[in-house]
Each structure stands twice: as C-alpha cells, then as structure tokens.
Design a protein around this motif. Sequence first.
Motif, PDB file in Angstrom:
ATOM      1  N   LEU A   3      -1.995  23.426  -2.566  1.00  0.00           N
ATOM      2  CA  LEU A   3      -2.805  22.086  -2.641  1.00  0.00           C
ATOM      3  C   LEU A   3      -3.471  21.723  -1.221  1.00  0.00           C
ATOM      4  CD1 LEU A   3       0.015  20.359  -4.457  1.00  0.00           C
ATOM      5  CD2 LEU A   3      -2.165  20.992  -5.288  1.00  0.00           C
ATOM      6  N   PHE A   4      -4.372  20.845  -1.349  1.00  0.00           N
ATOM      7  CA  PHE A   4      -4.940  20.060  -0.157  1.00  0.00           C
ATOM      8  C   PHE A   4      -5.531  18.724  -0.547  1.00  0.00           C
ATOM      9  CE2 PHE A   4      -8.323  23.010  -1.706  1.00  0.00           C
ATOM     10  CZ  PHE A   4      -9.276  21.983  -1.669  1.00  0.00           C
ATOM     11  N   ALA A   5      -5.498  17.745   0.211  1.00  0.00           N
ATOM     12  CA  ALA A   5      -6.226  16.655   0.261  1.00  0.00           C
ATOM     13  C   ALA A   5      -7.735  16.733   0.664  1.00  0.00           C
ATOM     14  CB  ALA A   5      -5.338  15.438   1.021  1.00  0.00           C
ATOM     15  N   ALA A   6      -8.609  16.051  -0.181  1.00  0.00           N
ATOM     16  CA  ALA A   6      -9.920  16.139   0.093  1.00  0.00           C
ATOM     17  C   ALA A   6     -10.604  14.975  -0.450  1.00  0.00           C
ATOM     18  CB  ALA A   6     -10.495  17.387  -0.773  1.00  0.00           C
ATOM     19  N   VAL A   7     -11.839  14.942   0.240  1.00  0.00           N
ATOM     20  CA  VAL A   7     -12.936  14.132  -0.304  1.00  0.00           C
ATOM     21  C   VAL A   7     -14.041  15.209  -0.934  1.00  0.00           C
ATOM     22  CG1 VAL A   7     -15.158  12.642   0.691  1.00  0.00           C
ATOM     23  CG2 VAL A   7     -12.796  12.417   1.446  1.00  0.00           C
ATOM     24  N   LEU A   8     -14.573  14.770  -1.944  1.00  0.00           N
ATOM     25  CA  LEU A   8     -15.601  15.528  -2.760  1.00  0.00           C
ATOM     26  C   LEU A   8     -16.819  14.880  -2.684  1.00  0.00           C
ATOM     27  CD1 LEU A   8     -13.152  16.367  -5.905  1.00  0.00           C
ATOM     28  CD2 LEU A   8     -13.297  17.523  -3.767  1.00  0.00           C
ATOM     29  N   PRO A   9     -18.018  15.525  -2.327  1.00  0.00           N
ATOM     30  CA  PRO A   9     -19.273  14.883  -2.391  1.00  0.00           C
ATOM     31  C   PRO A   9     -19.649  14.732  -3.782  1.00  0.00           C
ATOM     32  CG  PRO A   9     -19.402  17.218  -2.105  1.00  0.00           C
ATOM     33  CD  PRO A   9     -17.972  17.047  -2.044  1.00  0.00           C
ATOM     34  N   PRO A  10     -20.367  13.474  -3.994  1.00  0.00           N
ATOM     35  CA  PRO A  10     -21.065  13.573  -5.631  1.00  0.00           C
ATOM     36  C   PRO A  10     -22.048  14.400  -5.717  1.00  0.00           C
ATOM     37  CG  PRO A  10     -21.931  11.944  -3.742  1.00  0.00           C
ATOM     38  CD  PRO A  10     -20.750  12.733  -3.066  1.00  0.00           C
ATOM     39  N   SER A  74     -18.947   4.566   4.044  1.00  0.00           N
ATOM     40  CA  SER A  74     -20.168   5.497   3.775  1.00  0.00           C
ATOM     41  C   SER A  74     -20.011   6.969   4.418  1.00  0.00           C
ATOM     42  CB  SER A  74     -21.297   4.711   4.165  1.00  0.00           C
ATOM     43  OG  SER A  74     -21.305   4.610   5.583  1.00  0.00           O
ATOM     44  N   LEU A  75     -20.725   7.793   3.913  1.00  0.00           N
ATOM     45  CA  LEU A  75     -20.577   9.007   4.258  1.00  0.00           C
ATOM     46  C   LEU A  75     -22.086   9.635   4.000  1.00  0.00           C
ATOM     47  CD1 LEU A  75     -18.723  10.613   6.187  1.00  0.00           C
ATOM     48  CD2 LEU A  75     -18.154  11.854   4.215  1.00  0.00           C
ATOM     49  N   ALA A  76     -22.569  10.654   4.597  1.00  0.00           N
ATOM     50  CA  ALA A  76     -23.700  11.668   4.322  1.00  0.00           C
ATOM     51  C   ALA A  76     -23.485  12.942   4.785  1.00  0.00           C
ATOM     52  CB  ALA A  76     -25.161  10.770   4.750  1.00  0.00           C
ATOM     53  N   LEU A  77     -23.986  14.035   4.250  1.00  0.00           N
ATOM     54  CA  LEU A  77     -23.967  15.308   4.746  1.00  0.00           C
ATOM     55  C   LEU A  77     -25.236  15.313   5.960  1.00  0.00           C
ATOM     56  CD1 LEU A  77     -23.830  17.201   1.446  1.00  0.00           C
ATOM     57  CD2 LEU A  77     -21.756  16.803   3.123  1.00  0.00           C
ATOM     58  N   ARG A  78     -24.721  15.826   7.197  1.00  0.00           N
ATOM     59  CA  ARG A  78     -25.656  16.056   8.203  1.00  0.00           C
ATOM     60  C   ARG A  78     -25.536  17.343   9.208  1.00  0.00           C
ATOM     61  NH1 ARG A  78     -28.850  16.166  11.547  1.00  0.00           N
ATOM     62  NH2 ARG A  78     -29.482  14.694  13.179  1.00  0.00           N
ATOM     63  N   TRP A  89     -20.739  25.615   8.517  1.00  0.00           N
ATOM     64  CA  TRP A  89     -20.472  24.505   8.156  1.00  0.00           C
ATOM     65  C   TRP A  89     -21.428  23.378   8.164  1.00  0.00           C
ATOM     66  CZ3 TRP A  89     -20.046  20.859  11.614  1.00  0.00           C
ATOM     67  CH2 TRP A  89     -19.763  21.305  12.944  1.00  0.00           C
ATOM     68  N   VAL A  90     -21.369  22.418   7.167  1.00  0.00           N
ATOM     69  CA  VAL A  90     -22.310  21.394   7.326  1.00  0.00           C
ATOM     70  C   VAL A  90     -21.298  20.098   7.637  1.00  0.00           C
ATOM     71  CG1 VAL A  90     -23.675  19.754   5.646  1.00  0.00           C
ATOM     72  CG2 VAL A  90     -23.709  22.083   5.396  1.00  0.00           C
ATOM     73  N   GLY A  91     -22.095  19.307   8.349  1.00  0.00           N
ATOM     74  CA  GLY A  91     -21.287  18.141   9.221  1.00  0.00           C
ATOM     75  C   GLY A  91     -21.429  16.908   8.337  1.00  0.00           C
ATOM     76  N   ALA A  92     -20.701  15.924   8.914  1.00  0.00           N
ATOM     77  CA  ALA A  92     -21.105  14.469   8.068  1.00  0.00           C
ATOM     78  C   ALA A  92     -21.287  13.460   9.210  1.00  0.00           C
ATOM     79  CB  ALA A  92     -19.590  14.191   7.643  1.00  0.00           C
ATOM     80  N   THR A 149     -30.527  16.110   6.820  1.00  0.00           N
ATOM     81  CA  THR A 149     -29.618  14.765   6.457  1.00  0.00           C
ATOM     82  C   THR A 149     -29.702  14.716   4.912  1.00  0.00           C
ATOM     83  OG1 THR A 149     -30.178  13.996   8.703  1.00  0.00           O
ATOM     84  CG2 THR A 149     -29.374  12.375   6.903  1.00  0.00           C
ATOM     85  N   GLY A 150     -28.484  14.378   4.277  1.00  0.00           N
ATOM     86  CA  GLY A 150     -28.534  14.131   2.946  1.00  0.00           C
ATOM     87  C   GLY A 150     -28.266  12.650   2.912  1.00  0.00           C
ATOM     88  N   SER A 151     -28.413  12.246   1.455  1.00  0.00           N
ATOM     89  CA  SER A 151     -28.340  10.765   1.034  1.00  0.00           C
ATOM     90  C   SER A 151     -26.824  10.057   1.338  1.00  0.00           C
ATOM     91  CB  SER A 151     -28.751  10.540  -0.438  1.00  0.00           C
ATOM     92  OG  SER A 151     -30.076  10.910  -0.618  1.00  0.00           O
ATOM     93  N   GLU A 152     -26.648   8.690   1.792  1.00  0.00           N
ATOM     94  CA  GLU A 152     -25.617   8.401   1.974  1.00  0.00           C
ATOM     95  C   GLU A 152     -25.131   7.993   0.796  1.00  0.00           C
ATOM     96  OE1 GLU A 152     -24.779   4.035   3.683  1.00  0.00           O
ATOM     97  OE2 GLU A 152     -25.113   5.636   5.266  1.00  0.00           O
ATOM     98  N   TRP A 153     -23.596   8.050   0.469  1.00  0.00           N
ATOM     99  CA  TRP A 153     -22.923   7.629  -0.581  1.00  0.00           C
ATOM    100  C   TRP A 153     -21.449   6.893  -0.213  1.00  0.00           C
ATOM    101  CZ3 TRP A 153     -22.231  12.705   1.006  1.00  0.00           C
ATOM    102  CH2 TRP A 153     -20.674  13.056   1.165  1.00  0.00           C
ATOM    103  N   THR A 154     -20.904   6.204  -0.931  1.00  0.00           N
ATOM    104  CA  THR A 154     -19.595   5.927  -0.648  1.00  0.00           C
ATOM    105  C   THR A 154     -18.492   6.369  -1.127  1.00  0.00           C
ATOM    106  OG1 THR A 154     -20.581   3.448  -1.040  1.00  0.00           O
ATOM    107  CG2 THR A 154     -18.183   3.424  -1.113  1.00  0.00           C
TER     108      THR A 154
END
Length: 189
Positions: A3-10, A74-78, A89-92, A149-154
């Motif tokens: 297992l791991f804890a994560a944030v999943l991009p939309p 808020s977060l975006a891929l960057r 890797w891709v950053g945030a 730079t990706g779009s921002e999401w919450t």
Amino acid sequence: MRLFAAVLPPDHASRELASAVEGLRNLPGADRLRWTGRPGWHFTLAFYGEVADETVPELSERLARAAHRTAPFSLALRGGGHFGDRALWVGAEGDVHAMRLLAERAEAAARKAGIDTGEHRRYHAHLSIARTRGRLHLRPYVAELAPFTGSEWTVDELCLVRSRLPVSGVSGEQPRYETVGRWPLGGAG
C-alpha cells in the motif's frame, strides 16, 4: 497488501500529460525507457510497503483524520526532473506546501498505526513517468519537459492505493493499482 497513500491527478491533467509524454517517446533512446502507463500516474505521499490486513482498518481511520485536517489545495503538473540516470518524473506547482503537509500526515498516520515507514525523507512532489533500462542520460527529456505546464485542479481527496507488482515475467508488464480507500479533504485543523 502492498500500500501507499497518494494524490491522483484528474482525467484532464492525465490527458495533458499523456500528450507531453507522447513527444518524449520520439527522442533518441526513448525505447530504452520503461514508460509508466497512464493508470499508474500518481503522486505518492507515503509508501507503506506490505501491510497486514488487520492493520488496514486502523491505518484507514488515521488517514481519514489526516484528510479531514487538511484543506483542499490547488495543484498543476509542471516541468520535470530525474533521479540520477534511473527515473524520469514530472513535477508539481501550486500549493506544494499543502501537499507536503498531507504527505507528512499520511506518514504519521502509518507510524501511529504501527507501520514502519523507514527513514524519513523530506517530501518531494513528483509523478514518475519512466524508468531507465541500464544507463541513459535523462537531461534531454527534462529539457523537453521544462516548458510543460498542465491545467490547475483542486486536490480534494487522499487515496490509499494497493499496488500489485507484475508476476508473469512478460516484458513491459506494468504494476496494477487499485484505490482501496478515499477520504475527502476537509480543512478542519
């Protein structure tokens, strides 16, 4: 369970990243990379390794508390980066501080549930997109990712994800990921 804890991009963020990754696959040497499949894209907050089934309920309860105490952010891929010559890797960008706080809370939840999380390292937000097969200089890939730079999401939930490693021995087989828990972020403290 592993297992791991994560944030999943939309989905929209994953589509944007898929477009950027497609361009990277045309660079020299790209066939020497093991590309992470889109279903595997995630920001790992805390890695728990093998967790006994009887520990999962307490871990889940503590993760629910961690999520409740964290406000949506808020977060975006960057851009991108690499770890040595082994991982691309891709950053945030956005409220990376809030994500770091959520990662610390997810790690603390595991410790309080009796899970050894190993040596504590300062959290660095990254989403792995490829690993090397042997030695390959990744700087050209990072340079290609620099303007991305990706779009921002919450970010509004914390996920507990199960990882099933490949067992078939088939070349190119990817780990399988299953979200086994989701908790809304609440910002109550």
